[in-house]
Design a protein around this motif. Structure first.
Motif, mmCIF file in Angstrom:
data_model
loop_
_atom_site.group_PDB
_atom_site.id
_atom_site.type_symbol
_atom_site.label_atom_id
_atom_site.label_comp_id
_atom_site.label_asym_id
_atom_site.label_seq_id
_atom_site.Cartn_x
_atom_site.Cartn_y
_atom_site.Cartn_z
ATOM 1 N N GLU A 91 4.619 16.272 5.445
ATOM 2 C CA GLU A 91 6.048 15.966 5.437
ATOM 3 C C GLU A 91 6.599 15.780 6.840
ATOM 4 O O GLU A 91 7.399 14.880 7.102
ATOM 5 C CB GLU A 91 6.821 17.082 4.722
ATOM 6 N N VAL A 92 6.155 16.636 7.770
ATOM 7 C CA VAL A 92 6.647 16.533 9.145
ATOM 8 C C VAL A 92 6.188 15.221 9.786
ATOM 9 O O VAL A 92 6.977 14.515 10.435
ATOM 10 C CB VAL A 92 6.173 17.740 9.976
ATOM 11 N N LEU A 93 4.907 14.871 9.608
ATOM 12 C CA LEU A 93 4.398 13.628 10.190
ATOM 13 C C LEU A 93 5.125 12.412 9.635
ATOM 14 O O LEU A 93 5.472 11.488 10.370
ATOM 15 C CB LEU A 93 2.899 13.502 9.919
ATOM 16 N N LEU B 208 0.847 -1.181 0.000
ATOM 17 C CA LEU B 208 0.000 0.000 0.000
ATOM 18 C C LEU B 208 0.885 1.233 0.000
ATOM 19 O O LEU B 208 2.010 1.212 0.529
ATOM 20 C CB LEU B 208 -0.908 0.033 1.228
ATOM 21 N N LEU B 209 0.374 2.310 -0.587
ATOM 22 C CA LEU B 209 1.010 3.615 -0.506
ATOM 23 C C LEU B 209 0.221 4.426 0.520
ATOM 24 O O LEU B 209 -0.977 4.663 0.349
ATOM 25 C CB LEU B 209 0.997 4.307 -1.865
ATOM 26 N N GLU C 258 17.068 19.283 11.133
ATOM 27 C CA GLU C 258 16.260 20.357 10.563
ATOM 28 C C GLU C 258 14.924 19.817 10.112
ATOM 29 O O GLU C 258 14.851 18.725 9.534
ATOM 30 C CB GLU C 258 17.014 20.988 9.373
ATOM 31 N N ALA C 259 13.861 20.533 10.358
ATOM 32 C CA ALA C 259 12.527 20.084 9.954
ATOM 33 C C ALA C 259 12.415 20.053 8.433
ATOM 34 O O ALA C 259 13.050 20.845 7.741
ATOM 35 C CB ALA C 259 11.466 20.995 10.548
ATOM 36 N N PRO C 260 11.616 19.113 7.894
ATOM 37 C CA PRO C 260 11.421 19.058 6.436
ATOM 38 C C PRO C 260 10.931 20.398 5.909
ATOM 39 O O PRO C 260 10.116 21.072 6.551
ATOM 40 C CB PRO C 260 10.361 17.962 6.275
ATOM 41 N N PRO D 177 6.087 7.488 -5.331
ATOM 42 C CA PRO D 177 5.963 8.367 -6.500
ATOM 43 C C PRO D 177 6.450 9.786 -6.204
ATOM 44 O O PRO D 177 6.314 10.285 -5.088
ATOM 45 C CB PRO D 177 4.456 8.361 -6.795
ATOM 46 N N GLU D 178 6.971 10.426 -7.212
ATOM 47 C CA GLU D 178 7.521 11.765 -7.047
ATOM 48 C C GLU D 178 6.465 12.748 -6.543
ATOM 49 O O GLU D 178 6.766 13.651 -5.752
ATOM 50 C CB GLU D 178 8.086 12.260 -8.379
ATOM 51 N N ALA D 179 5.219 12.579 -6.966
ATOM 52 C CA ALA D 179 4.158 13.520 -6.601
ATOM 53 C C ALA D 179 3.927 13.588 -5.100
ATOM 54 O O ALA D 179 3.438 14.608 -4.594
ATOM 55 C CB ALA D 179 2.859 13.139 -7.302
ATOM 56 N N VAL D 180 4.274 12.527 -4.377
ATOM 57 C CA VAL D 180 4.049 12.508 -2.924
ATOM 58 C C VAL D 180 5.329 12.190 -2.168
ATOM 59 O O VAL D 180 5.283 11.837 -0.992
ATOM 60 C CB VAL D 180 2.939 11.500 -2.547
ATOM 61 N N ARG D 181 6.465 12.345 -2.825
ATOM 62 C CA ARG D 181 7.722 12.046 -2.151
ATOM 63 C C ARG D 181 7.907 12.964 -0.942
ATOM 64 O O ARG D 181 7.674 14.161 -1.013
ATOM 65 C CB ARG D 181 8.890 12.211 -3.123
#
Length: 300
Positions: A59-61, A35-36, A295-297, A86-90
């Motif tokens: 991104e932080v989570l 699963l993604l 460092e935070a994302p 996938p790049e769209a949600v990397r």
């Protein structure tokens, strides 16, 4: 819960389910091994998905879950050898093994607060566990307690249950395994958080079963702002501060407080002001930095 936005179209993946803050996708080729899991920027309160989203929250989570998964000594759902994110949600997604999820939220409380304190005030116990008299909101417990909850359908509230009720749902062997693993993980995480000047008050875990090996596997997010309550230790221990400041958590409490002051919970909730959005994201990022030392994302 209402007002969920339309899921993102991701090439090679088919949307299967949306929760309060996560979207699940399965491979479009029909395979069922992975699963993604995408952490959205949605934020919810009082059973509403709010506008606007907290851009960067996903991104932080994700980064904090991955950091904790690297430190927890139990098999988890991540599969580095699985399909590529996938790049769209990397940066805000993880590829996980498909599991048979167990229908119990595994809640561990190291302090008496929130819904647990409300139940304690009514009954003197939490999920059937008798507690000492005269505890105040925010008091730390001598030992952590395991207070499971049954998973509710989307839009409804989970319901606290006793350990014996969880045995009826899961069977004794599985129920005991979840309890023991949850308390062990919480204890290790609480001690690490304390080294960073933080109090881990409570958290919840989810587990599934590997359909091939039958092994119990830690899944979903873990020890993030959305699943856990952290307090600043210095503020918590300062008796001169009001309770609200001592128990200020690193999560969406800023949003809840603003809504409570500006909305009577009838009709649609108001749009969050930019200042509230910015303060909330800053709180999420601060927890990440204090726990990890990294460092935070960056907001994508």
């Amino acid at each position: 819960m209402t007002n969920l936005s339309a899921p993102l179209a991701i090439p090679g993946w088919e949307h299967r389910y949306s929760g309060k803050v996560r979207d699940l996708y399965a491979p479009a080729d029909g395979s069922d091994s992975h699963l993604l899991v995408v952490a959205s920027d949605r934020i919810s309160a009082f059973d509403f998905a709010l506008e606007p989203p907290i851009t960067g929250k996903g991104e932080v989570l994700t980064a904090l879950s991955e950091w904790w998964f690297d430190r927890i000594r139990i098999r988890n759902h991540l599969d580095p050898a699985g399909p590529t994110v996938p790049e769209a949600v990397r940066g805000r997604a993880m590829v996980s093994r498909r599991l048979n999820m167990l229908p119990v939220e595994c809640v561990v409380r190291g302090a008496i607060t929130g819904s647990g304190f409300a139940e304690y005030e009514r009954t003197g116990a939490v999920c059937g566990i008798e507690l000492p008299e005269h505890l105040a909101d925010g008091d730390l417990l001598e030992t952590p307690i395991y207070t499971p909850a049954s998973k509710a359908p989307l839009g409804e509230h989970d319901e606290n249950i006793s350990f014996e009720q969880s045995v009826e749902v899961l069977g004794r062997e599985t129920a005991e395994a979840l309890r023991d693993a949850s308390i062990r993980i919480f204890t290790e995480a609480r001690d690490l958080a304390a080294e960073r000047g933080l109090v881990l008050a409570d958290t919840k875990f989810e587990f599934g079963v590997d359909p091939i090996s039958g092994e119990i596997v830690l899944a979903d997010e873990v020890l993030t702002s959305d699943s856990s309550r952290y307090w600043d230790a210095a503020a918590y221990l300062d008796p001169t501060l009001p309770r609200a400041e001592r128990l200020a958590s690193f999560d969406k409490q800023i949003v809840r407080d603003w809504l409570s002051a500006h909305w009577d919970r009838t009709g649609e909730p108001p749009v969050l002001p930019a200042e509230i959005v910015d303060r909330t994201l800053a709180r999420y990022r601060e927890l990440y930095v204090r726990l990890t030392g990294l460092e935070a994302p960056q907001v994508s």
